[in-house]
Write a protein that holds these residues in place. Sequence first.
Motif, PDB file in Angstrom:
ATOM      1  N   ILE A 213      35.091  15.483 -18.776  1.00  9.96           N
ATOM      2  CA  ILE A 213      34.789  15.265 -17.491  1.00  9.96           C
ATOM      3  C   ILE A 213      33.920  13.937 -17.246  1.00  9.96           C
ATOM      4  CG2 ILE A 213      33.744  16.235 -15.335  1.00  9.96           C
ATOM      5  CD1 ILE A 213      34.316  19.030 -16.745  1.00  9.96           C
ATOM      6  N   ILE A 214      34.317  13.220 -15.922  1.00  5.33           N
ATOM      7  CA  ILE A 214      33.685  12.079 -15.515  1.00  5.33           C
ATOM      8  C   ILE A 214      33.359  12.141 -13.960  1.00  5.33           C
ATOM      9  CG2 ILE A 214      35.897  10.875 -14.996  1.00  5.33           C
ATOM     10  CD1 ILE A 214      34.250   8.338 -15.525  1.00  5.33           C
ATOM     11  N   VAL A 225      26.081   6.170 -10.022  1.00  5.23           N
ATOM     12  CA  VAL A 225      25.943   6.791 -11.194  1.00  5.23           C
ATOM     13  C   VAL A 225      27.142   7.347 -11.802  1.00  5.23           C
ATOM     14  CG1 VAL A 225      24.939   8.645 -12.534  1.00  5.23           C
ATOM     15  CG2 VAL A 225      23.632   7.255 -10.668  1.00  5.23           C
ATOM     16  N   LYS A 226      27.479   7.118 -12.944  1.00  2.09           N
ATOM     17  CA  LYS A 226      28.331   7.522 -13.701  1.00  2.09           C
ATOM     18  C   LYS A 226      27.977   8.763 -14.657  1.00  2.09           C
ATOM     19  CE  LYS A 226      30.271   6.401 -17.435  1.00  2.09           C
ATOM     20  NZ  LYS A 226      30.447   5.651 -18.641  1.00  2.09           N
ATOM     21  N   ILE A 227      28.549  10.074 -14.648  1.00  2.00           N
ATOM     22  CA  ILE A 227      28.129  10.893 -15.668  1.00  2.00           C
ATOM     23  C   ILE A 227      29.300  11.288 -16.323  1.00  2.00           C
ATOM     24  CG2 ILE A 227      27.103  13.080 -15.950  1.00  2.00           C
ATOM     25  CD1 ILE A 227      25.083  11.793 -14.691  1.00  2.00           C
ATOM     26  N   THR A 228      29.036  11.431 -17.704  1.00  2.00           N
ATOM     27  CA  THR A 228      30.354  12.148 -18.176  1.00  2.00           C
ATOM     28  C   THR A 228      29.903  13.164 -19.422  1.00  2.00           C
ATOM     29  OG1 THR A 228      30.351  10.495 -20.441  1.00  2.00           O
ATOM     30  CG2 THR A 228      31.549   9.906 -18.703  1.00  2.00           C
ATOM     31  N   ALA A 229      30.621  14.227 -19.419  1.00  4.27           N
ATOM     32  CA  ALA A 229      30.693  15.381 -20.465  1.00  4.27           C
ATOM     33  C   ALA A 229      31.880  15.044 -21.509  1.00  4.27           C
ATOM     34  CB  ALA A 229      30.700  16.524 -19.681  1.00  4.27           C
ATOM     35  N   ASN A 230      31.559  14.855 -22.555  1.00  2.00           N
ATOM     36  CA  ASN A 230      32.641  14.448 -23.533  1.00  2.00           C
ATOM     37  C   ASN A 230      32.474  15.492 -24.852  1.00  2.00           C
ATOM     38  OD1 ASN A 230      34.277  13.457 -25.374  1.00  2.00           O
ATOM     39  ND2 ASN A 230      33.604  11.168 -24.734  1.00  2.00           N
ATOM     40  N   SER A 231      33.476  16.214 -25.241  1.00  2.00           N
ATOM     41  CA  SER A 231      33.346  17.115 -26.064  1.00  2.00           C
ATOM     42  C   SER A 231      33.983  16.758 -27.602  1.00  2.00           C
ATOM     43  CB  SER A 231      34.109  18.617 -25.848  1.00  2.00           C
ATOM     44  OG  SER A 231      35.402  18.235 -25.636  1.00  2.00           O
TER      45      SER A 231
END
Length: 318
Positions: A213-214, A225-231
């Motif tokens: 998710i970005i 701001v750019k936030i990522t959730a990377n599995s």
Amino acid sequence: MKIHAGIIGSGVGLRHLEAIRNYKGSKIDMICEFDKNKANILKKKFPKIQITSSYKKVVENKNINLISIASYDEYHYSQIVSAIKNKKNIIIEKPMCLKQKELEKIFNLLKKNKNINMISNLVLRTENIFRKIKKEIDKDKLFYIEADYIWGRLNKLTNGWRNKTKDYSLILGSAIHMIDLVMWLTNNRPINVSAYGNKILTKSTKFKKESFIIGNLEFNKNMLVKITANSTDNYNHMHELKIFQKDKTIIHTGKGIEITRKLKGIIKKKIIKIKYPMRKNRKILIRSFIDFILTGKEPLMNFKEQFDLMNVCFALEK
């Protein structure tokens, strides 16, 4: 006054126990553990602590004045509500809950019960490296931040309780840490958000939700701001951070802080070595909350920050 605590969940909950037990005379009276095998192990390890499989026995115990909730995410809401109704202070693992309407109910209950306090255990605030970065930031010169939560543990999505939890998401389960970090570092909250995601990493598994998710966050003065959730499995577990100001760039390298400036046309770098992660520091947030209960000293996370954070997460989910 002394703290008498009950802990719900003995995974991360045992880290809560380490932070609470014997701190300024605090005691652990009960632990709730649903799994029978784990409960039997706890009985041998903590013979003086009552072990139960019922969280209601913990929250209804009249001697207990602090409830530490470290159960699976889907149980957080009902256990918080029960703790509030039984007039207990609360430590809650992230996320506080899984639905916007649950958040609103918790907010309204706490507003009506002003003598009850709660803190969310968002531990990146306690890391020396991020506390140092906070001092280095000039908020008036910020124009862009990248904050990436790289999980490095795809199997935690495809196996176990996360795979079975209907409303589980990477935003509430991992990106929340980076969102909180950015909001804490800047002392600000976004005014607009958008989000995208894909399921490429989990397409052939039982986990059908997004595995990457970005999120794009716009703050006032057009700071982005750019936030990522990377599995992904193809990377070590890491909380990466890059901060861009008009006059310098600050990067969290994992071994310290790299500060880059351009002086007289020449790029110059300064390295500040700081150990990361500092897991022993993670007791600080919970202990700051105990200090708040006992003395009124401001904790590391206040009431407003917790609800602002959750509202941002739900906006990204939407």
